[in-house]
Design a protein around this motif. Structure first.
Motif, PDB file in Angstrom:
ATOM      1  N   SER A  52      10.668  12.306  -1.803  1.00 32.41           N
ATOM      2  CA  SER A  52      10.939  11.726  -3.111  1.00 32.41           C
ATOM      3  C   SER A  52       9.952  10.592  -3.360  1.00 32.41           C
ATOM      4  O   SER A  52       9.628   9.830  -2.454  1.00 32.41           O
ATOM      5  CB  SER A  52      12.366  11.193  -3.126  1.00 32.41           C
ATOM      6  OG  SER A  52      12.574  10.400  -4.260  1.00 32.41           O
ATOM      7  N   LEU A  53       9.492  10.478  -4.587  1.00 33.49           N
ATOM      8  CA  LEU A  53       8.537   9.413  -4.917  1.00 33.49           C
ATOM      9  C   LEU A  53       9.165   8.024  -4.782  1.00 33.49           C
ATOM     10  O   LEU A  53       8.458   7.047  -4.611  1.00 33.49           O
ATOM     11  CB  LEU A  53       7.995   9.601  -6.334  1.00 33.49           C
ATOM     12  CG  LEU A  53       7.093  10.817  -6.543  1.00 33.49           C
ATOM     13  CD1 LEU A  53       6.659  10.896  -8.001  1.00 33.49           C
ATOM     14  CD2 LEU A  53       5.881  10.764  -5.638  1.00 33.49           C
ATOM     15  N   GLU A  54      10.495   7.943  -4.836  1.00 36.78           N
ATOM     16  CA  GLU A  54      11.165   6.651  -4.691  1.00 36.78           C
ATOM     17  C   GLU A  54      10.965   6.057  -3.298  1.00 36.78           C
ATOM     18  O   GLU A  54      11.161   4.870  -3.095  1.00 36.78           O
ATOM     19  CB  GLU A  54      12.668   6.772  -4.974  1.00 36.78           C
ATOM     20  CG  GLU A  54      12.997   6.990  -6.435  1.00 36.78           C
ATOM     21  CD  GLU A  54      12.949   8.459  -6.841  1.00 36.78           C
ATOM     22  OE1 GLU A  54      13.349   9.322  -6.042  1.00 36.78           O
ATOM     23  OE2 GLU A  54      12.494   8.733  -7.961  1.00 36.78           O
ATOM     24  N   GLN A  55      10.596   6.887  -2.331  1.00 36.89           N
ATOM     25  CA  GLN A  55      10.377   6.388  -0.975  1.00 36.89           C
ATOM     26  C   GLN A  55       9.084   5.580  -0.865  1.00 36.89           C
ATOM     27  O   GLN A  55       8.899   4.839   0.081  1.00 36.89           O
ATOM     28  CB  GLN A  55      10.356   7.544   0.018  1.00 36.89           C
ATOM     29  CG  GLN A  55      11.691   8.229   0.149  1.00 36.89           C
ATOM     30  CD  GLN A  55      11.616   9.407   1.092  1.00 36.89           C
ATOM     31  OE1 GLN A  55      10.697  10.215   1.021  1.00 36.89           O
ATOM     32  NE2 GLN A  55      12.581   9.494   1.984  1.00 36.89           N
ATOM     33  N   PHE A 101       6.964  -2.400   4.113  1.00 36.53           N
ATOM     34  CA  PHE A 101       5.715  -1.774   4.535  1.00 36.53           C
ATOM     35  C   PHE A 101       5.992  -0.639   5.519  1.00 36.53           C
ATOM     36  O   PHE A 101       5.416   0.440   5.424  1.00 36.53           O
ATOM     37  CB  PHE A 101       4.796  -2.828   5.160  1.00 36.53           C
ATOM     38  CG  PHE A 101       3.422  -2.331   5.488  1.00 36.53           C
ATOM     39  CD1 PHE A 101       2.587  -1.845   4.495  1.00 36.53           C
ATOM     40  CD2 PHE A 101       2.941  -2.374   6.785  1.00 36.53           C
ATOM     41  CE1 PHE A 101       1.306  -1.395   4.795  1.00 36.53           C
ATOM     42  CE2 PHE A 101       1.675  -1.922   7.095  1.00 36.53           C
ATOM     43  CZ  PHE A 101       0.853  -1.433   6.098  1.00 36.53           C
ATOM     44  N   LYS A 102       6.911  -0.877   6.436  1.00 35.32           N
ATOM     45  CA  LYS A 102       7.287   0.147   7.418  1.00 35.32           C
ATOM     46  C   LYS A 102       7.877   1.375   6.712  1.00 35.32           C
ATOM     47  O   LYS A 102       7.557   2.510   7.054  1.00 35.32           O
ATOM     48  CB  LYS A 102       8.280  -0.433   8.424  1.00 35.32           C
ATOM     49  CG  LYS A 102       8.563   0.477   9.600  1.00 35.32           C
ATOM     50  CD  LYS A 102       9.572  -0.163  10.533  1.00 35.32           C
ATOM     51  CE  LYS A 102       8.830  -0.788  11.685  1.00 35.32           C
ATOM     52  NZ  LYS A 102       9.736  -1.285  12.738  1.00 35.32           N
ATOM     53  N   ARG A 103       8.751   1.141   5.723  1.00 32.57           N
ATOM     54  CA  ARG A 103       9.337   2.247   4.949  1.00 32.57           C
ATOM     55  C   ARG A 103       8.255   3.038   4.222  1.00 32.57           C
ATOM     56  O   ARG A 103       8.286   4.262   4.171  1.00 32.57           O
ATOM     57  CB  ARG A 103      10.346   1.718   3.919  1.00 32.57           C
ATOM     58  CG  ARG A 103      11.733   1.529   4.427  1.00 32.57           C
ATOM     59  CD  ARG A 103      12.751   1.330   3.304  1.00 32.57           C
ATOM     60  NE  ARG A 103      12.266   0.635   2.133  1.00 32.57           N
ATOM     61  CZ  ARG A 103      12.385  -0.671   1.903  1.00 32.57           C
ATOM     62  NH1 ARG A 103      12.984  -1.441   2.781  1.00 32.57           N
ATOM     63  NH2 ARG A 103      11.914  -1.198   0.798  1.00 32.57           N
ATOM     64  N   HIS A 104       7.291   2.318   3.652  1.00 30.89           N
ATOM     65  CA  HIS A 104       6.197   2.962   2.921  1.00 30.89           C
ATOM     66  C   HIS A 104       5.356   3.824   3.872  1.00 30.89           C
ATOM     67  O   HIS A 104       5.017   4.965   3.544  1.00 30.89           O
ATOM     68  CB  HIS A 104       5.327   1.900   2.238  1.00 30.89           C
ATOM     69  CG  HIS A 104       4.261   2.462   1.368  1.00 30.89           C
ATOM     70  ND1 HIS A 104       4.519   2.944   0.104  1.00 30.89           N
ATOM     71  CD2 HIS A 104       2.925   2.635   1.579  1.00 30.89           C
ATOM     72  CE1 HIS A 104       3.379   3.389  -0.429  1.00 30.89           C
ATOM     73  NE2 HIS A 104       2.410   3.212   0.442  1.00 30.89           N
ATOM     74  N   LEU A 105       5.033   3.283   5.031  1.00 32.14           N
ATOM     75  CA  LEU A 105       4.249   4.043   6.012  1.00 32.14           C
ATOM     76  C   LEU A 105       5.011   5.270   6.496  1.00 32.14           C
ATOM     77  O   LEU A 105       4.425   6.345   6.681  1.00 32.14           O
ATOM     78  CB  LEU A 105       3.867   3.157   7.198  1.00 32.14           C
ATOM     79  CG  LEU A 105       2.861   2.052   6.930  1.00 32.14           C
ATOM     80  CD1 LEU A 105       2.596   1.258   8.201  1.00 32.14           C
ATOM     81  CD2 LEU A 105       1.566   2.591   6.359  1.00 32.14           C
ATOM     82  N   GLN A 106       6.323   5.135   6.670  1.00 27.45           N
ATOM     83  CA  GLN A 106       7.142   6.275   7.087  1.00 27.45           C
ATOM     84  C   GLN A 106       7.120   7.366   6.021  1.00 27.45           C
ATOM     85  O   GLN A 106       7.034   8.555   6.342  1.00 27.45           O
ATOM     86  CB  GLN A 106       8.582   5.829   7.362  1.00 27.45           C
ATOM     87  CG  GLN A 106       9.445   6.925   7.950  1.00 27.45           C
ATOM     88  CD  GLN A 106       8.944   7.406   9.303  1.00 27.45           C
ATOM     89  OE1 GLN A 106       8.760   6.606  10.206  1.00 27.45           O
ATOM     90  NE2 GLN A 106       8.702   8.691   9.432  1.00 27.45           N
ATOM     91  N   ALA A 107       7.180   6.978   4.760  1.00 25.35           N
ATOM     92  CA  ALA A 107       7.117   7.950   3.667  1.00 25.35           C
ATOM     93  C   ALA A 107       5.765   8.675   3.671  1.00 25.35           C
ATOM     94  O   ALA A 107       5.701   9.894   3.457  1.00 25.35           O
ATOM     95  CB  ALA A 107       7.354   7.262   2.327  1.00 25.35           C
TER      96      ALA A 107
END
Length: 99
Positions: A4-7, A84-90
């Protein structure tokens, strides 16, 4: 698994902001001139991206003087590190989905 783009965090869509957070995630702090030299960007360009990250409360700013020279130190906040961690995971999940 559909991504999902929300991630993805819009604050990190720009490569300079992504680079700033990469540096600040692995260093306790970094000063303005060192960041500018490392990322090879202009004063104005760096300042605008730092301001955007500060507005999101992803980085903290400490201004001081070393002798008579102003010194500005930037650090990633816990909120910023987590985002930042969430963004990298996505991003990783998107790459894995492409295999």
């Amino acid at each position: 698994m559909k991504i999902s783009l929300e991630q993805f965090d819009k604050a990190f869509e720009n490569r300079i902001r992504l680079q700033i957070m990469s540096v600040l995630s692995v260093n306790t702090s970094y000063d303005f001139n060192s960041l500018k030299d490392l990322l090879q960007v202009t004063d104005g360009n760096l300042a605008s991206h730092l301001k955007a990250l500060e507005k999101e409360e992803y980085i903290s700013v400490v201004k001081s003087f070393i002798g008579r020279k102003p010194n500005t130190q930037y650090s990633a906040t816990e909120q910023g590190k987590h985002a930042f961690k969430r963004h990298l995971q996505a991003l990783e999940n998107l790459i894995k989905q492409q295999k």
